[in-house]
Structure formats: C-alpha cells, structure tokens
Design a protein around this motif. Structure first.
Motif, PDB file in Angstrom:
ATOM      1  N   ARG A  23      14.672  10.466-102.158  1.00 51.82           N
ATOM      2  CA  ARG A  23      15.034   9.226-101.470  1.00 51.82           C
ATOM      3  C   ARG A  23      16.109   9.507-100.431  1.00 51.82           C
ATOM      4  N   GLN A  24      15.741  10.250 -99.427  1.00 53.13           N
ATOM      5  CA  GLN A  24      16.675  10.553 -98.354  1.00 53.13           C
ATOM      6  C   GLN A  24      16.529   9.532 -97.227  1.00 53.13           C
ATOM      7  N   LEU A  25      17.623   9.281 -96.544  1.00 50.81           N
ATOM      8  CA  LEU A  25      17.629   8.393 -95.392  1.00 50.81           C
ATOM      9  C   LEU A  25      18.577   8.986 -94.366  1.00 50.81           C
ATOM     10  N   VAL A  26      18.073   9.257 -93.166  1.00 46.22           N
ATOM     11  CA  VAL A  26      18.864   9.880 -92.112  1.00 46.22           C
ATOM     12  C   VAL A  26      18.864   8.957 -90.901  1.00 46.22           C
ATOM     13  N   VAL A  27      20.068   8.526 -90.515  1.00 47.40           N
ATOM     14  CA  VAL A  27      20.248   7.651 -89.357  1.00 47.40           C
ATOM     15  C   VAL A  27      21.016   8.427 -88.297  1.00 47.40           C
ATOM     16  N   TYR A  28      20.539   8.369 -87.068  1.00 44.78           N
ATOM     17  CA  TYR A  28      21.138   9.170 -86.001  1.00 44.78           C
ATOM     18  C   TYR A  28      22.123   8.337 -85.177  1.00 44.78           C
ATOM     19  N   PRO A  29      23.164   8.986 -84.666  1.00 43.94           N
ATOM     20  CA  PRO A  29      24.226   8.236 -83.976  1.00 43.94           C
ATOM     21  C   PRO A  29      23.801   7.768 -82.592  1.00 43.94           C
ATOM     22  N   ALA A  30      24.510   6.779 -82.086  1.00 45.31           N
ATOM     23  CA  ALA A  30      24.343   6.401 -80.687  1.00 45.31           C
ATOM     24  C   ALA A  30      24.824   7.565 -79.827  1.00 45.31           C
ATOM     25  N   PRO A  31      24.146   7.856 -78.721  1.00 43.57           N
ATOM     26  CA  PRO A  31      24.571   8.979 -77.880  1.00 43.57           C
ATOM     27  C   PRO A  31      25.964   8.733 -77.304  1.00 43.57           C
ATOM     28  N   PRO A  32      26.913   9.641 -77.542  1.00 42.38           N
ATOM     29  CA  PRO A  32      28.195   9.517 -76.853  1.00 42.38           C
ATOM     30  C   PRO A  32      27.974   9.559 -75.345  1.00 42.38           C
ATOM     31  N   GLY A  86      10.713   8.957 -99.730  1.00 43.99           N
ATOM     32  CA  GLY A  86      10.736   7.947-100.786  1.00 43.99           C
ATOM     33  C   GLY A  86      10.418   6.581-100.215  1.00 43.99           C
ATOM     34  N   ASP A  87      11.274   5.599-100.522  1.00 41.47           N
ATOM     35  CA  ASP A  87      11.102   4.229-100.035  1.00 41.47           C
ATOM     36  C   ASP A  87      12.288   3.842 -99.158  1.00 41.47           C
ATOM     37  N   VAL A  88      12.044   2.916 -98.247  1.00 43.06           N
ATOM     38  CA  VAL A  88      13.115   2.410 -97.396  1.00 43.06           C
ATOM     39  C   VAL A  88      12.866   0.937 -97.113  1.00 43.06           C
ATOM     40  N   GLU A  89      13.958   0.179 -96.997  1.00 43.07           N
ATOM     41  CA  GLU A  89      13.892  -1.228 -96.612  1.00 43.07           C
ATOM     42  C   GLU A  89      14.355  -1.363 -95.169  1.00 43.07           C
ATOM     43  N   VAL A  90      13.677  -2.233 -94.423  1.00 42.09           N
ATOM     44  CA  VAL A  90      13.933  -2.396 -92.991  1.00 42.09           C
ATOM     45  C   VAL A  90      14.187  -3.867 -92.692  1.00 42.09           C
ATOM     46  N   ALA A 115       9.904 -13.377 -93.346  1.00 42.93           N
ATOM     47  CA  ALA A 115      10.745 -13.801 -92.231  1.00 42.93           C
ATOM     48  C   ALA A 115      11.737 -14.844 -92.732  1.00 42.93           C
ATOM     49  N   ARG A 116      12.998 -14.581 -92.456  1.00 45.91           N
ATOM     50  CA  ARG A 116      14.058 -15.543 -92.777  1.00 45.91           C
ATOM     51  C   ARG A 116      14.909 -15.719 -91.530  1.00 45.91           C
ATOM     52  N   GLY A 117      14.888 -16.938 -91.004  1.00 43.63           N
ATOM     53  CA  GLY A 117      15.587 -17.173 -89.751  1.00 43.63           C
ATOM     54  C   GLY A 117      14.926 -16.381 -88.634  1.00 43.63           C
ATOM     55  N   ASN A 118      15.716 -15.596 -87.941  1.00 46.11           N
ATOM     56  CA  ASN A 118      15.169 -14.764 -86.873  1.00 46.11           C
ATOM     57  C   ASN A 118      15.117 -13.288 -87.278  1.00 46.11           C
ATOM     58  N   THR A 119      14.960 -13.033 -88.594  1.00 50.67           N
ATOM     59  CA  THR A 119      14.931 -11.662 -89.107  1.00 50.67           C
ATOM     60  C   THR A 119      13.685 -11.420 -89.953  1.00 50.67           C
ATOM     61  N   LEU A 120      13.036 -10.262 -89.713  1.00 48.58           N
ATOM     62  CA  LEU A 120      11.941  -9.792 -90.541  1.00 48.58           C
ATOM     63  C   LEU A 120      12.454  -8.758 -91.527  1.00 48.58           C
ATOM     64  N   TYR A 121      11.899  -8.794 -92.742  1.00 48.61           N
ATOM     65  CA  TYR A 121      12.218  -7.794 -93.759  1.00 48.61           C
ATOM     66  C   TYR A 121      10.917  -7.187 -94.254  1.00 48.61           C
ATOM     67  N   PHE A 122      10.884  -5.855 -94.349  1.00 43.30           N
ATOM     68  CA  PHE A 122       9.712  -5.194 -94.911  1.00 43.30           C
ATOM     69  C   PHE A 122      10.107  -3.839 -95.478  1.00 43.30           C
ATOM     70  N   LYS A 123       9.181  -3.235 -96.206  1.00 43.73           N
ATOM     71  CA  LYS A 123       9.429  -1.953 -96.852  1.00 43.73           C
ATOM     72  C   LYS A 123       8.415  -0.923 -96.360  1.00 43.73           C
ATOM     73  N   LEU A 124       8.846   0.326 -96.365  1.00 41.13           N
ATOM     74  CA  LEU A 124       7.962   1.443 -96.056  1.00 41.13           C
ATOM     75  C   LEU A 124       8.036   2.459 -97.186  1.00 41.13           C
ATOM     76  N   ASP A 125       6.884   3.035 -97.524  1.00 39.34           N
ATOM     77  CA  ASP A 125       6.861   4.054 -98.568  1.00 39.34           C
ATOM     78  C   ASP A 125       6.385   5.404 -98.040  1.00 39.34           C
ATOM     79  N   ARG A 126       6.232   5.500 -96.715  1.00 41.78           N
ATOM     80  CA  ARG A 126       5.846   6.757 -96.097  1.00 41.78           C
ATOM     81  C   ARG A 126       6.178   6.674 -94.610  1.00 41.78           C
ATOM     82  N   PRO A 127       6.257   7.806 -93.915  1.00 42.26           N
ATOM     83  CA  PRO A 127       6.530   7.767 -92.475  1.00 42.26           C
ATOM     84  C   PRO A 127       5.458   6.986 -91.723  1.00 42.26           C
ATOM     85  N   ARG A 128       5.911   6.208 -90.739  1.00 44.90           N
ATOM     86  CA  ARG A 128       5.000   5.393 -89.936  1.00 44.90           C
ATOM     87  C   ARG A 128       5.545   5.306 -88.506  1.00 44.90           C
TER      88      ARG A 128
END
Length: 476
Positions: A23-32, A86-90, A115-128
């Motif tokens: 269950r790894q999750l890697v988020v990349y930084p905004a470009p300096p 693994g799994d991830v929530e978006v 959908a709640r308000g102006n936000t979507l929520y979903f899950k992924l269980d593989r790269p897409r």
C-alpha cells in the motif's frame, strides 16, 4: 510456548511489512520556480491511503484542441499524477461551480463515484489513466494519471545517468542529445523545456514521472536507434523512425497544435506501446513505411492496454506513406485491449477509428484489432479500409490490404457515419477481412442476421459500405 509466540509475532511483523509495501502512495512536489501558467486551478485533487491523511496533488495546465467546424480553438485542461500500489482513495473538487453531471473514463473501467457538493470521491485498486469530466465538458477536464510505483533506484554517482530533479529545467539549445548506454531520469515534479533526442544510439532508457513541457513539439524523438525504452513521462509527441526494438510504456501524449500526431512509427521494426494514453490534435498513433528521411517497411508493431482520444483525425492509422519505386510492406501489426474515447474528423478522407489506407504501392497484411472498446465519438467512421491514391500525400495508389482481423470490437454511440471498405482496381484489392464478435449498440453482427421483412445484408446492418475490389469479408 514462548517459541511459538515468537514465531507468531514474526509472522505478524512480516505481514505488517508486506501490507505497508503493498500500500504505497507517492505524491510528487510542485515544481520549484514554476513559471506563470504552469498550474491549472480548475480542480483540487487529493489522494490518500484508505482512512489516511489526504495529500494534495499539483495540477498542471495542459492545452487541448477543440474543433468547431473547421476552426481550431485551443483550450486549457488539467493534469495530475501520482504513484500507488494496493488501494487509494481520490477526491476531485470542481472549483468552477456546481457538479450537475460527471463521468470518469474510459467507461469500461466502471469506476463508481459519489458526489457531495462540488466534490467527487472514488477509489482505485490498480493503476489507471483517466479523464474526469464535469458537466459534459471535454475540453476543461482533468487528466488523472494514477501510475504504478516507480521502482527505479536513482544513483546520482552513476556516470551513465542523466538526472533531472524537481524544478523547471531549460535545456541548452532546446535539446538534449542522448548518447548510447545512457539513462535519462526525469523525476516527478520536474519539467524539461526542450526535446530529448535519441539519434543513432542504442541501449538508451528515458524514464521517470516528470513532464516535457507541452510547448515542445516532439518532446521525445527516436531516430535510427536500437534498444530504446521510454517509460512514464508526459509530453506532446514521440515519433519513432528508422529504429528497431523500441518499447514505449505508460507515457502520456497530449497535443493541441496542427500536425500534432502522438506516437508515429516510420520504417521501424519491433516496436511495443504498452499502457499509453494519447489525446492528440491529429492522429493518435500511426504506422507508416518510407516517410521523411526514413526508408523501409514496418514489422512487428504492437499497441496494447492503452487509451486513445483523437480530438482531430484518426485514433489508429496504418499505411498511407511508402516508397512507390521500391514498394514497402507493413505487416504483423497488433492493437489489443484498447479504449477509444473520441474521434472527430470533418474530412471524409481522414476518418476511421481503426483505419488502414494504403498508398505509394504499400502492401499491408496481417493486422489484428482485438478487444477494442469504442465509446460514442463526435464525428467519423468506426472502420475505414481503403486502397487509395491520395494525391496530396502519395505518388501512386497502394497495393493490397490482406489478412485483417477485427475480434471482440464493441461500439456504443450514435456519432458514427457509414464505414467504408473499398479496393482501388482489380490488381489493388482488399482480401480476407474477418469481423469476429463485432457488437454495435448491443447488436452482434453476423453473416446470418435476419430482419423484417426478409434477410438484410450484414454490412448494411453494421452500416458498412463495401465497395468494389473487395474479396472475402466475413462477419462471425
């Protein structure tokens, strides 16, 4: 007893380590030092491990081409990416207003959301590789690339490694010539201003999770080279010419300008595209023979597990260009497990989600289209097979088109015009074309379709025009 307890603790510890690794999750930084205009704020996108803390993604601005009639209108869309296993929530928050409708495509992935308000929520269980579209807007959408975790180990002391870390990098002269034996790594959060050119080289790797700026035409170019891998990057185009043994995996090609083909192949052999995403302002992917400075035919070209979106022209095009004096052969070409999201072409001569057009005395044979899902597109044809003479691009008609198989093709939509299958004359024909399990809007097309009153021609039921000089077409 104590020994058994120790064993149980060891097993529990190993399971915990395995679960964390899975269950790894890697988020990349905004470009300096990011320049103005690099970011798009239409969406706020966050990801997290199930039940964990939300992490926000940097949203890049990417330009796409909206055709209105014959006029091009360049629009600003969004692009986010991250890595996970693994799994991830978006969560995707639409910052421009209320969500009336939403789609997450390709539709074949069947990704459920709330959908709640102006936000979507979903899950992924593989790269897409996804397109998130709010209120039917195709041109200000979110391109969301959920990658597998990059397992490349960066060793900055490696003399054969060229490393670009997070930040904006201006390549001297607008280009980096990559020599044989080198690996170029463009890290997540890095943006290259300039082209990566692999010319007359071998054993080259270009990879990472960074971006080659979308103002750079042909962000990666491969010419007269052998044993080349390109993996993971986002850019405009990646043509391959006069080369052998090329693998292009999990890249994202997005263009907005004229002649913005995505992944061209010219006079090359043994080329594999795997897990790519193309959204282009011309053909998404082509296989040509002799063209520009490249000479010869093409053999063993495969695209698989990919998504194609043609804002203009063809998602898939084979043929057209060759050598009329010394005729070329294009053979053993495969497209497997493909989602086609759109096709929009006003000119009848350049239509076809799956198109084989032979000119310049080309012979095209042994082509397989398998497990291809075509969504409703704006304008064009599902299939276009023609031996033709296009005087704008060719010096002679093509030779033959032979041994073509369409297997497990589905189309759901109303935008398709009449598909065309037509030879040129008695010596330049189309032979042995098989459609096996072709399903159009839920109807299976076979050679034994019965209608009311009486029997209908199968090609009419499929809305295919079969012209002259065509031999042995079967619908199974």
């Amino acid at each position: 007893m104590m020994q058994m307890i120790r064993k149980l603790w060891m097993v529990a510890l190993l399971l915990c380590v395995y679960t964390l690794q899975a269950r790894q999750l890697v988020v990349y930084p905004a470009p300096p030092n990011a320049p103005e205009g690099l970011e798009n704020k239409d969406f706020t996108v966050k990801v997290r491990k199930p039940g964990g803390a939300w992490q926000e993604l940097y949203a890049y601005n990417v330009k796409v081409d909206e055709m209105r009639g014959t006029a091009h209108h360049v629009q600003n869309a969004s692009l986010c990416s991250f890595d996970f296993s693994g799994d991830v929530e978006v969560s995707v928050t639409y910052n421009k207003g209320r969500i009336e409708t939403a789609r997450i495509r390709p539709l074949s992935f069947n990704i459920a959301y709330t959908a709640r308000g102006n936000t979507l929520y979903f899950k992924l269980d593989r790269p897409r590789n996804l397109s998130v579209e709010i209120n039917g807007d195709l041109f200000h959408n979110l391109h969301l690339f959920a990658n597998p975790v990059d397992d490349f180990k960066v060793d900055k002391k490696d003399p054969d490694l060229v490393y670009f870390g997070p930040g904006v990098h201006q390549l001297p002269g607008g280009r980096l010539n990559v020599p044989s034996g080198k690996t170029v790594y463009v890290a997540g959060g890095a943006v290259l201003m300039g082209q990566l050119l692999v010319s007359q080289a071998r054993d080259v790797t270009i990879r990472g999770r960074g971006i080659i700026d979308f103002s750079v035409k042909e962000g990666v170019k491969i010419a007269y080279s052998k044993n080349v891998l390109v993996e993971g990057l986002c850019f405009t185009q990646c043509p391959t010419g006069g080369s052998d043994s090329v693998t292009i995996r999990n890249v994202k090609s997005i263009s907005s300008y004229g002649w913005g083909d995505g992944l061209n192949v010219f006079a090359s052999n043994n080329v594999l595209f795997d897990g790519v995403f193309c959204r282009n302002s011309d053909d998404c992917t082509t296989v040509y023979a002799t063209r520009k400075d490249y000479t010869g035919g093409c053999r063993n070209i495969t695209m698989q597990n990919s998504t194609l979106w043609a804002d203009v022209a063809h998602p898939i095009l084979i043929g057209t260009h060759g050598n009329s004096t010394v005729p070329d052969v294009i053979e053993d070409v495969k497209y497997m497990n493909i989602d086609i999201l759109d096709h929009n072409e006003l000119q009848l001569d350049y239509q076809g989600c799956m198109s084989i057009n032979t000119g310049d005395n080309n012979l095209v044979r042994n082509v397989l289209f398998q497990d291809i899902r075509v969504e409703n597109f704006r304008r064009g044809q599902l299939v276009n097979l023609r031996v033709f003479y296009n005087k704008k691009y060719c010096t002679a008609p093509g030779r033959n088109i032979e041994e073509i198989t369409f297997r497990n093709i589905t189309y759901n939509g109303s935008g398709a015009e009449l598909s065309v299958i037509a030879g040129y004359d008695s010596t330049r024909q189309i032979r042995n074309v098989t459609f096996e399990n072709l399903v159009i809007n839920g109807v299976k097309i076979t050679d034994h379709m019965k209608g009311k009153p009486g029997w209908y021609k199968t090609s009419d039921m499929a809305r295919f025009f079969v012209g002259e000089h065509v031999e042995n077409i079967q619908f199974k």
